[in-house]
Enzyme design. Structure first.
Site, mmCIF file in Angstrom:
data_model
loop_
_atom_site.group_PDB
_atom_site.id
_atom_site.type_symbol
_atom_site.label_atom_id
_atom_site.label_comp_id
_atom_site.label_asym_id
_atom_site.label_seq_id
_atom_site.Cartn_x
_atom_site.Cartn_y
_atom_site.Cartn_z
ATOM 1 N N GLN A 74 -4.756 -1.244 9.836
ATOM 2 C CA GLN A 74 -4.633 -2.567 9.238
ATOM 3 C C GLN A 74 -5.172 -3.635 10.191
ATOM 4 O O GLN A 74 -4.826 -3.664 11.376
ATOM 5 C CB GLN A 74 -3.154 -2.846 8.891
ATOM 6 C CG GLN A 74 -2.926 -4.133 8.120
ATOM 7 C CD GLN A 74 -3.488 -4.117 6.702
ATOM 8 O OE1 GLN A 74 -3.675 -3.055 6.098
ATOM 9 N NE2 GLN A 74 -3.774 -5.288 6.165
ATOM 10 N N LYS A 110 0.852 -1.204 0.000
ATOM 11 C CA LYS A 110 0.000 0.000 0.000
ATOM 12 C C LYS A 110 0.886 1.251 0.000
ATOM 13 O O LYS A 110 0.610 2.216 -0.719
ATOM 14 C CB LYS A 110 -0.918 -0.006 1.235
ATOM 15 C CG LYS A 110 -2.047 -1.020 1.149
ATOM 16 C CD LYS A 110 -2.810 -1.179 2.467
ATOM 17 C CE LYS A 110 -3.813 -2.326 2.333
ATOM 18 N NZ LYS A 110 -4.571 -2.611 3.559
ATOM 19 N N ASP A 129 -10.764 3.038 4.158
ATOM 20 C CA ASP A 129 -11.199 1.662 3.870
ATOM 21 C C ASP A 129 -12.667 1.576 3.453
ATOM 22 O O ASP A 129 -13.095 0.538 2.949
ATOM 23 C CB ASP A 129 -11.041 0.808 5.134
ATOM 24 C CG ASP A 129 -9.756 0.009 5.165
ATOM 25 O OD1 ASP A 129 -9.323 -0.468 4.099
ATOM 26 O OD2 ASP A 129 -9.187 -0.147 6.262
HETATM 27 N N1 GUN Z 1 -6.613 -6.599 6.351
HETATM 28 C C1 GUN Z 1 -6.768 -7.312 5.216
HETATM 29 N N2 GUN Z 1 -7.361 -6.569 4.248
HETATM 30 C C2 GUN Z 1 -7.570 -5.347 4.793
HETATM 31 C C3 GUN Z 1 -8.127 -4.141 4.298
HETATM 32 O O1 GUN Z 1 -8.569 -4.033 3.137
HETATM 33 N N3 GUN Z 1 -8.157 -3.087 5.171
HETATM 34 C C4 GUN Z 1 -7.698 -3.189 6.445
HETATM 35 N N4 GUN Z 1 -7.791 -2.118 7.213
HETATM 36 N N5 GUN Z 1 -7.179 -4.298 6.937
HETATM 37 C C5 GUN Z 1 -7.106 -5.362 6.115
#
Ligand code: GUN
Length: 288
Positions: free
Chosen positions: A98, A54, A121
């Site tokens: 996350q 990311k 998100d």
């Molecule tokens: N953990 C796995 N996929 C995601 C996501 O798309 N967003 C977040 N915040 N945590 C994750």
């Protein structure tokens, strides 16, 4: 017949280019770039890889990325204080915590500190509620948005189609079912208690597998010519495995999103799109 393999990696690269162009336009007068703050707490190796990807994608697109790494033994109160501070920071447009968080932390208490206006998100109940009302907010969850973009860019007609979604999670199954409904598809949500699952799936023009059971979906679940979206990402012997048994399904389906290289790269592109959309909205600018 053999399915067209949908190249999510290529589509995501195109999208990231488009986002980078929009970021460049936004900053051309000296305005600050969109900024994304990510909180990574704990030692989950998969999370560390996701967050690194990311960060790289954000920086390449011109999005300012700041990583916060509270210690793995942090308390809920400490994370709440951190996220509240990020939410109050005027220089930050989007926040992502996350998941999963370490077991001692209450994820709901932490996520509740992200206001809808900074919800990179798209997980906030307000943003989910707008989607459920059929009037989506500025942002929505990245994985389902990515699936919809793959359908759109493949030229698939959604109006009047039959879709089946296997999985009812808050971040994939439920929101994609709402997005497909909003696009005039007729949607069935299935899950682990669904009877006659394969028979129901065979009615689908669009089949979304978001179960988390490697290779569960074989040809017996697939209507000939269907668009099959594989959202599964189960690590197995150092590689990521999807929910779809590609060897079995490829000769039957019309389209198939592969794992890896299908939905996965789209999720990150959509996170960047969400961050840009939040930045534009916070600055009172229309969405490009
Ligand atoms: N953990 C796995 N996929 C995601 C996501 O798309 N967003 C977040 N915040 N945590 C994750």
């Amino acid at each position: 017949m053999s399915a067209t393999i949908v190249d999510g990696k290529a589509v995501a690269a195109e999208l990231r280019e488009e986002i980078a162009t929009q970021v460049a336009a936004l900053t051309s007068d000296g305005s600050p770039p969109p900024s994304l703050a990510v909180v990574l707490c704990g030692d989950d190796p998969a999370s560390a890889i996701y967050v690194r990807n990311k960060g790289r994608a954000a920086e390449r697109a011109g999005v300012r990325f700041t990583l916060h790494r509270p210690p793995a033994d942090s308390t809920t109160d400490a994370l709440v204080a951190l996220v509240r501070a990020l939410d109050a920071d005027e220089t930050i447009d989007g926040i992502l915590v996350q998941l999963p968080l370490p077991a001692q932390i209450d994820p709901d208490a932490v996520m509740a500190c992200i206001t809808p206006e900074k919800d990179a998100d798209g997980f906030h109940p307000y943003n989910f509620g707008r989607l459920a009302e059929g009037h989506p907010a500025v942002v929505a969850p990245g994985t389902p948005l990515g699936c919809m973009e793959l359908l759109r860019r493949s030229g698939v007609a959604l109006r009047g189609s039959r879709a089946v979604v296997i999985g009812r999670s808050a971040i994939v199954g439920r929101p994609i079912a709402l997005m497909l409904t909003n696009a005039d598809s007729t949607v069935t949500i299935c899950h682990s208690r669904t009877r006659d699952l394969a028979e129901t799936c065979r009615e689908a023009d669009i089949l979304v597998a978001a179960i988390g059971r490697p290779r569960m979906i074989d040809a017996s679940y697939v209507k000939p010519g269907a668009f099959v979206i594989d959202v599964g990402t189960t690590p197995e012997d150092g590689v990521v495995v999807g929910d779809v048994d590609r060897e079995s399904v490829e000769p039957v389906a019309g389209w198939l999103t592969p794992v890896p290289g299908g939905v996965g790269p789209m999720t990150i592109a959509m996170l960047l799109r969400n961050t840009l959309a939040l930045a534009l909205a916070r600055r009172g600018l229309a969405r490009v």
